[in-house]
Write a protein that holds these residues in place. Structure first.
Motif, mmCIF file in Angstrom:
data_model
loop_
_atom_site.group_PDB
_atom_site.id
_atom_site.type_symbol
_atom_site.label_atom_id
_atom_site.label_comp_id
_atom_site.label_asym_id
_atom_site.label_seq_id
_atom_site.Cartn_x
_atom_site.Cartn_y
_atom_site.Cartn_z
ATOM 1 N N GLY A 86 0.812 -1.211 0.000
ATOM 2 C CA GLY A 86 0.000 0.000 0.000
ATOM 3 C C GLY A 86 0.846 1.261 0.000
ATOM 4 N N ILE A 87 1.917 1.259 0.782
ATOM 5 C CA ILE A 87 2.806 2.418 0.807
ATOM 6 C C ILE A 87 3.518 2.567 -0.536
ATOM 7 C CG2 ILE A 87 4.917 3.349 1.823
ATOM 8 C CD1 ILE A 87 3.918 2.449 4.512
ATOM 9 N N ALA A 88 3.905 1.454 -1.141
ATOM 10 C CA ALA A 88 4.560 1.516 -2.456
ATOM 11 C C ALA A 88 3.616 2.104 -3.505
ATOM 12 C CB ALA A 88 5.023 0.132 -2.873
ATOM 13 N N LEU A 89 2.360 1.726 -3.466
ATOM 14 C CA LEU A 89 1.385 2.297 -4.398
ATOM 15 C C LEU A 89 1.202 3.798 -4.149
ATOM 16 C CD1 LEU A 89 -1.278 -0.541 -4.389
ATOM 17 C CD2 LEU A 89 0.064 0.218 -6.359
ATOM 18 N N ALA A 90 1.180 4.183 -2.888
ATOM 19 C CA ALA A 90 1.050 5.604 -2.557
ATOM 20 C C ALA A 90 2.277 6.385 -3.029
ATOM 21 C CB ALA A 90 0.856 5.768 -1.052
ATOM 22 N N GLU A 91 3.450 5.799 -2.861
ATOM 23 C CA GLU A 91 4.658 6.480 -3.320
ATOM 24 C C GLU A 91 4.691 6.544 -4.846
ATOM 25 O OE1 GLU A 91 9.400 6.771 -2.530
ATOM 26 O OE2 GLU A 91 8.210 5.358 -1.375
ATOM 27 N N MET A 92 4.161 5.531 -5.494
ATOM 28 C CA MET A 92 4.076 5.563 -6.953
ATOM 29 C C MET A 92 3.221 6.743 -7.406
ATOM 30 S SD MET A 92 2.652 2.688 -9.598
ATOM 31 C CE MET A 92 3.612 1.387 -8.902
ATOM 32 N N THR A 93 2.171 7.042 -6.665
ATOM 33 C CA THR A 93 1.340 8.197 -6.987
ATOM 34 C C THR A 93 2.170 9.472 -6.953
ATOM 35 O OG1 THR A 93 -0.621 7.148 -6.081
ATOM 36 C CG2 THR A 93 -0.667 9.534 -6.252
ATOM 37 N N ALA A 94 2.949 9.645 -5.898
ATOM 38 C CA ALA A 94 3.759 10.857 -5.765
ATOM 39 C C ALA A 94 4.802 10.951 -6.877
ATOM 40 C CB ALA A 94 4.438 10.870 -4.399
ATOM 41 N N VAL A 95 5.460 9.854 -7.189
ATOM 42 C CA VAL A 95 6.499 9.867 -8.218
ATOM 43 C C VAL A 95 5.897 10.098 -9.600
ATOM 44 C CG1 VAL A 95 8.272 8.460 -9.337
ATOM 45 C CG2 VAL A 95 8.112 8.502 -6.853
ATOM 46 N N LEU A 96 4.794 9.434 -9.902
ATOM 47 C CA LEU A 96 4.136 9.668 -11.189
ATOM 48 C C LEU A 96 3.641 11.110 -11.293
ATOM 49 C CD1 LEU A 96 2.136 6.369 -11.751
ATOM 50 C CD2 LEU A 96 4.104 7.183 -13.046
ATOM 51 N N GLY A 97 3.228 11.664 -10.191
ATOM 52 C CA GLY A 97 2.809 13.059 -10.196
ATOM 53 C C GLY A 97 3.966 13.988 -10.531
ATOM 54 N N ILE A 98 5.142 13.691 -10.013
ATOM 55 C CA ILE A 98 6.311 14.521 -10.298
ATOM 56 C C ILE A 98 6.669 14.459 -11.784
ATOM 57 C CG2 ILE A 98 8.789 14.763 -9.918
ATOM 58 C CD1 ILE A 98 8.275 13.825 -7.018
ATOM 59 N N PHE A 99 6.691 13.257 -12.349
ATOM 60 C CA PHE A 99 7.176 13.094 -13.715
ATOM 61 C C PHE A 99 6.103 13.266 -14.782
ATOM 62 C CE2 PHE A 99 10.452 10.669 -11.385
ATOM 63 C CZ PHE A 99 11.540 11.430 -11.763
ATOM 64 N N PHE A 100 4.893 12.805 -14.525
ATOM 65 C CA PHE A 100 3.852 12.813 -15.551
ATOM 66 C C PHE A 100 2.643 13.662 -15.186
ATOM 67 C CE2 PHE A 100 5.906 8.605 -16.069
ATOM 68 C CZ PHE A 100 6.461 8.836 -17.323
ATOM 69 N N GLY A 101 2.726 14.403 -14.106
ATOM 70 C CA GLY A 101 1.568 15.150 -13.633
ATOM 71 C C GLY A 101 1.183 16.344 -14.470
ATOM 72 N N GLY A 102 2.132 16.860 -15.250
ATOM 73 C CA GLY A 102 1.835 18.036 -16.056
ATOM 74 C C GLY A 102 1.333 19.171 -15.190
ATOM 75 N N PRO A 103 0.229 19.785 -15.564
ATOM 76 C CA PRO A 103 -0.276 20.898 -14.760
ATOM 77 C C PRO A 103 -0.803 20.468 -13.390
ATOM 78 C CG PRO A 103 -1.792 20.382 -16.535
ATOM 79 C CD PRO A 103 -0.565 19.555 -16.756
ATOM 80 N N TYR A 104 -0.993 19.181 -13.198
ATOM 81 C CA TYR A 104 -1.487 18.657 -11.920
ATOM 82 C C TYR A 104 -0.369 18.102 -11.047
ATOM 83 C CZ TYR A 104 -5.642 18.717 -14.847
ATOM 84 O OH TYR A 104 -6.633 19.098 -15.702
ATOM 85 N N ARG A 105 0.881 18.437 -11.370
ATOM 86 C CA ARG A 105 2.043 17.862 -10.683
ATOM 87 C C ARG A 105 1.933 17.990 -9.170
ATOM 88 N NH1 ARG A 105 7.675 20.646 -11.663
ATOM 89 N NH2 ARG A 105 6.693 22.191 -10.344
ATOM 90 N N ASP A 106 1.717 19.180 -8.697
ATOM 91 C CA ASP A 106 1.686 19.407 -7.249
ATOM 92 C C ASP A 106 0.491 18.727 -6.588
ATOM 93 O OD1 ASP A 106 3.978 20.896 -7.563
ATOM 94 O OD2 ASP A 106 2.897 22.805 -7.693
ATOM 95 N N ILE A 108 -1.176 15.986 -7.625
ATOM 96 C CA ILE A 108 -1.004 14.526 -7.591
ATOM 97 C C ILE A 108 0.074 14.139 -6.587
ATOM 98 C CG2 ILE A 108 -0.342 12.507 -8.947
ATOM 99 C CD1 ILE A 108 -1.707 13.827 -11.328
ATOM 100 N N PHE A 109 1.120 14.954 -6.482
ATOM 101 C CA PHE A 109 2.134 14.696 -5.468
ATOM 102 C C PHE A 109 1.517 14.768 -4.072
ATOM 103 C CE2 PHE A 109 5.065 16.438 -2.347
ATOM 104 C CZ PHE A 109 5.977 15.401 -2.284
ATOM 105 N N LEU A 110 0.698 15.775 -3.837
ATOM 106 C CA LEU A 110 0.035 15.910 -2.535
ATOM 107 C C LEU A 110 -0.893 14.728 -2.260
ATOM 108 C CD1 LEU A 110 -0.374 17.616 -0.037
ATOM 109 C CD2 LEU A 110 -2.187 18.822 -1.244
ATOM 110 N N LEU A 111 -1.587 14.233 -3.270
ATOM 111 C CA LEU A 111 -2.408 13.027 -3.103
ATOM 112 C C LEU A 111 -1.543 11.833 -2.701
ATOM 113 C CD1 LEU A 111 -4.946 13.232 -6.064
ATOM 114 C CD2 LEU A 111 -5.427 13.452 -3.622
ATOM 115 N N GLY A 112 -0.346 11.736 -3.281
ATOM 116 C CA GLY A 112 0.575 10.657 -2.908
ATOM 117 C C GLY A 112 1.036 10.765 -1.462
#
Length: 137
Positions: A86-106, A108-112
């Motif tokens: 579960g923590i790995a999936l949550a961290e994946m959210t943060a990392v994907l937000g950093i790299f692929f979040g586009g205008p939603y980067r921050d 999606i990172f906060l959701l992670g």
């Protein structure tokens, strides 16, 4: 007597849970501070892509893991594995937000970060008996 001997066996075992959780949470913040510097790239035109929201998929799976699967686990080792997943999936959210979040980067990172924070191991004590032995391994 050393400080670790003065603590209860359950407290010693729970230290691993808390350390892992805190390390993952701090690691996400360090990744963000190191990799997400500067302004976002200006979008070309009015690009409306669902790829920017790809980080929400593991976040959704992390929430399901935390609130539906982990509470039903009764044995120690499967409980820790599900906790880690579960923590790995949550961290994946943060990392994907950093790299692929586009205008939603921050966002999606906060959701992670919030998805990782929900895994705070307050109820991990249920996996151990009073003498510190694991339940069911």
């Amino acid at each position: 007597m050393s400080p670790s001997e003065a603590r209860s066996p359950v407290a010693n075992r729970l230290t691993a849970w808390w350390t892992f959780w805190a390390a993952m949470l701090v690691g996400e913040v360090v990744l963000y501070l190191a990799l997400a510097r500067g302004p976002l790239a200006a979008p070309a035109g009015t690009r409306e892509s669902l790829v920017d929201l790809i980080g929400t998929i593991p976040q959704f799976l992390s929430v399901i893991t935390r609130w539906l699967i982990w509470p039903r686990t009764r044995r120690t080792m499967p409980g820790f594995v599900i906790f880690t997943l579960g923590i790995a999936l949550a961290e994946m959210t943060a990392v994907l937000g950093i790299f692929f979040g586009g205008p939603y980067r921050d966002l999606i990172f906060l959701l992670g970060i919030l998805a990782t924070a929900q895994f705070v191991p307050l109820d991990a004590r249920r996996f151990y008996q009073a003498d510190g032995t694991a339940i069911g391994k």
